[in-house]
Design an enzyme around this catalytic site. Structure first.
Site, PDB file in Angstrom:
ATOM      1  N   PHE A  95       0.869  -1.199   0.000  1.00 30.42           N
ATOM      2  CA  PHE A  95       0.000   0.000   0.000  1.00 30.42           C
ATOM      3  C   PHE A  95       0.898   1.240   0.000  1.00 30.42           C
ATOM      4  CE2 PHE A  95      -2.008  -3.426   2.470  1.00 30.42           C
ATOM      5  CZ  PHE A  95      -3.180  -3.643   1.761  1.00 30.42           C
TER       6      PHE A  95
ATOM      7  N   SER B 220      -2.429  -0.510  -5.771  1.00 27.87           N
ATOM      8  CA  SER B 220      -3.343  -0.788  -6.883  1.00 27.87           C
ATOM      9  C   SER B 220      -3.767   0.493  -7.605  1.00 27.87           C
ATOM     10  CB  SER B 220      -4.570  -1.540  -6.371  1.00 27.87           C
ATOM     11  OG  SER B 220      -5.191  -0.795  -5.351  1.00 27.87           O
TER      12      SER B 220
ATOM     13  N   CYS C 101      -5.461   2.381  10.157  1.00 23.08           N
ATOM     14  CA  CYS C 101      -5.924   3.778  10.303  1.00 23.08           C
ATOM     15  C   CYS C 101      -7.453   3.796  10.383  1.00 23.08           C
ATOM     16  CB  CYS C 101      -5.416   4.651   9.155  1.00 23.08           C
ATOM     17  SG  CYS C 101      -5.989   4.133   7.541  1.00 23.08           S
TER      18      CYS C 101
HETATM   19  N1  SAH Z   1       1.908   4.299   3.144  1.00 23.01           N
HETATM   20  C1  SAH Z   1       1.448   5.376   2.314  1.00 23.01           C
HETATM   21  C2  SAH Z   1      -0.034   5.623   2.450  1.00 23.01           C
HETATM   22  C3  SAH Z   1      -0.916   4.428   2.133  1.00 23.01           C
HETATM   23  S1  SAH Z   1      -2.580   4.845   1.816  1.00 23.01           S
HETATM   24  C4  SAH Z   1       2.258   6.636   2.596  1.00 23.01           C
HETATM   25  O1  SAH Z   1       3.074   6.639   3.539  1.00 23.01           O
HETATM   26  O2  SAH Z   1       2.113   7.623   1.887  1.00 23.01           O
HETATM   27  C5  SAH Z   1      -3.277   3.360   1.241  1.00 23.01           C
HETATM   28  C6  SAH Z   1      -2.932   2.994  -0.184  1.00 23.01           C
HETATM   29  O3  SAH Z   1      -3.466   1.697  -0.427  1.00 23.01           O
HETATM   30  C7  SAH Z   1      -3.496   3.876  -1.280  1.00 23.01           C
HETATM   31  O4  SAH Z   1      -2.447   4.348  -2.065  1.00 23.01           O
HETATM   32  C8  SAH Z   1      -4.408   2.941  -2.122  1.00 23.01           C
HETATM   33  O5  SAH Z   1      -4.288   3.189  -3.524  1.00 23.01           O
HETATM   34  C9  SAH Z   1      -3.837   1.595  -1.791  1.00 23.01           C
HETATM   35  N2  SAH Z   1      -4.736   0.424  -1.876  1.00 23.01           N
HETATM   36  C10 SAH Z   1      -6.000   0.316  -1.393  1.00 23.01           C
HETATM   37  N3  SAH Z   1      -6.447  -0.960  -1.541  1.00 23.01           N
HETATM   38  C11 SAH Z   1      -5.443  -1.666  -2.123  1.00 23.01           C
HETATM   39  C12 SAH Z   1      -5.273  -3.033  -2.499  1.00 23.01           C
HETATM   40  N4  SAH Z   1      -6.235  -3.939  -2.281  1.00 23.01           N
HETATM   41  N5  SAH Z   1      -4.110  -3.408  -3.061  1.00 23.01           N
HETATM   42  C13 SAH Z   1      -3.130  -2.501  -3.272  1.00 23.01           C
HETATM   43  N6  SAH Z   1      -3.215  -1.199  -2.904  1.00 23.01           N
HETATM   44  C14 SAH Z   1      -4.355  -0.787  -2.342  1.00 23.01           C
END
Ligand code: SAH
Length: 395
Positions: free
Chosen positions: A226, A249, A339
């Site tokens: 993520f 994703s 979160c």
């Molecule tokens: N760690 C990051 C923030 C993560 S926010 C930072 O420090 O900036 C959560 C992220 O998860 C988003 O970018 C979203 O696009 C992604 N996401 C949500 N569901 C997902 C999934 N099933 N597989 C991959 N990415 C996903």
């Protein structure tokens, strides 16, 4: 001024200075008020408890501006509250010089529904309650006065506005310019698109935790799940990671991430790999391929916005943490977060403990993780503690 009269025995949370009033606690509204108007809040026994913003469309039908019955809600009130929030950050170590900084963290800064994030010379304002919406001009004026900032962009497009019956509102409120900004965080440059990025453009709450990863990363093989725009990934590279695989994703987020690497020629780009994939599926593939990592970051979106989603969310957290444990090399570290407002720290720890047990790994918490100091949690408002994390070491 209209008066919001509470039912008998429904003043308990307000006496403890919790800022929300649920519609089910209200006996009646005396006088006429429109969404966002200030109402006097009165206990059943006639005691005046303070002043609140009226949100007739929402289950949270009022949010307290003040618990001081004598305080007036006007432009000067917002100047005071905004100035206090900013002054509070100035005395905390390491905050004032941050280019990306949360200036106002809603309820926890005494301003329900108001988020203000600074990205260099631009402030991004997100208003999510009828009261905040009503006082937009006052809040913009107060931010301008307290910071001298000449650019304010509005990102009032959070889902929760629907509960208040409010449409999205985005665009420049003060000045104008390119919505693509670049900030520096711990010496790493990061592109932030304030118009289309998540939240106000970036996840500022993880700033300290990204620094922690950097301190752990020397020589390590890192998996960042993520990854959004690659904040953790770039800090891992800056900390000397031997390899960083990052998964998200969202194509647009990964495009920003790849560009962020270009903004930092001091980092070894060949050590970074970006995968546009679903984390749940990709972790299984990595497992099938018998891959191993020294450090794994799991920072998923909020699976449980409220407690009613907790069951399904628990399964999702369990799933990724279980796979995370299985993919860790001996002695490896898992940096795992939730979160979700609907998942308490206690529940999150239980879920992660269950995942460790099922993976057959013995593991221990070596550090509890939370949001950075510019995302404070008012002691009267435990809901403010949405971000919780654990740094876990396995045998
Ligand atoms: N760690 C990051 C923030 C993560 S926010 C930072 O420090 O900036 C959560 C992220 O998860 C988003 O970018 C979203 O696009 C992604 N996401 C949500 N569901 C997902 C999934 N099933 N597989 C991959 N990415 C996903």
């Amino acid at each position: 001024m209209p008066q919001l009269i509470l039912k008998a025995d429904k003043d308990f949370s307000l006496l403890r200075r919790h800022p929300w009033i649920f519609a089910t606690s209200v006996a009646q509204l005396e006088g006429r008020a429109r969404g966002g108007d200030t109402v006097e809040v009165v206990a059943h026994d006639g005691k005046v408890l303070g002043k609140a913003a009226w949100s007739p469309e929402s289950k949270i039908c009022a949010r307290m501006w003040t618990f001081d019955a004598a305080e007036t809600i006007d432009d000067v009130f917002f100047k005071r509250r905004v100035a206090a929030a900013i002054a509070g950050r100035e005395v905390l170590p390491g905050l004032a010089q941050q280019q990306g900084l949360r200036l106002i963290h809603a309820e926890s800064d005494g301003l329900p529904g108001v988020i203000a994030d600074r990205y260099g010379d631009t402030i991004v304002l997100a208003l999510s309650s009828a009261g905040a919406e009503k006082w937009r001009t006052a809040i913009v004026g107060a931010l301008k006065k307290a910071t001298g900032c000449r650019r304010i962009y509005e990102r009032s497009d959070a889902e929760v506005r629907k509960f208040e019956g409010m449409a999205s509102a985005t665009g420049w409120l003060l000045g104008e310019g390119d919505p693509q900004r670049v900030i520096e965080e711990h010496g790493v440059k990061l592109g932030v698109d304030i118009a289309t990025g998540h939240k106000t453009g970036f996840y500022l709450d993880q700033r300290d935790n990204r620094l922690l990863l950097r301190e752990l990363a020397q020589g390590k093989r890192v998996l960042n799940c993520f990854c959004y725009s690659g904040g953790f990934s770039l800090q891992a590279l800056a900390g000397g990671a031997s390899e960083v695989i990052s998964i998200d994703s969202s194509g647009p987020a990964l495009a920003v991430a790849a560009n962020n690497l270009l903004l930092n020629p001091q980092l070894t780009a060949e050590r970074a790999e970006w995968r546009d994939a679903d984390v749940f599926a990709e972790l299984r593939k990595l497992r099938e391929a018998e891959e191993q990592f020294d450090i794994i970051v799991l920072d998923p979106p909020k699976f449980a916005p409220s407690a009613s989603h907790a069951d399904r969310a628990s399964r999702a957290y369990k799933d990724i943490n279980l796979l995370g444990f299985k993919l860790l090399a001996p002695g490896g570290l898992l940096m795992t977060y939730s979160c979700s407002g609907g998942i308490s720290l206690e529940l999150f720890q239980k879920i992660v403990a269950g995942a460790a047990l099922d993976s057959g790994r013995s593991a221990r918490i070596v550090k509890r993780l939370q949001g950075s100091a510019d995302h404070p949690v008012a002691l009267t408002f435990p809901e403010g503690e949405y971000l919780k994390g654990l740094l876990i070491q396995v045998d």
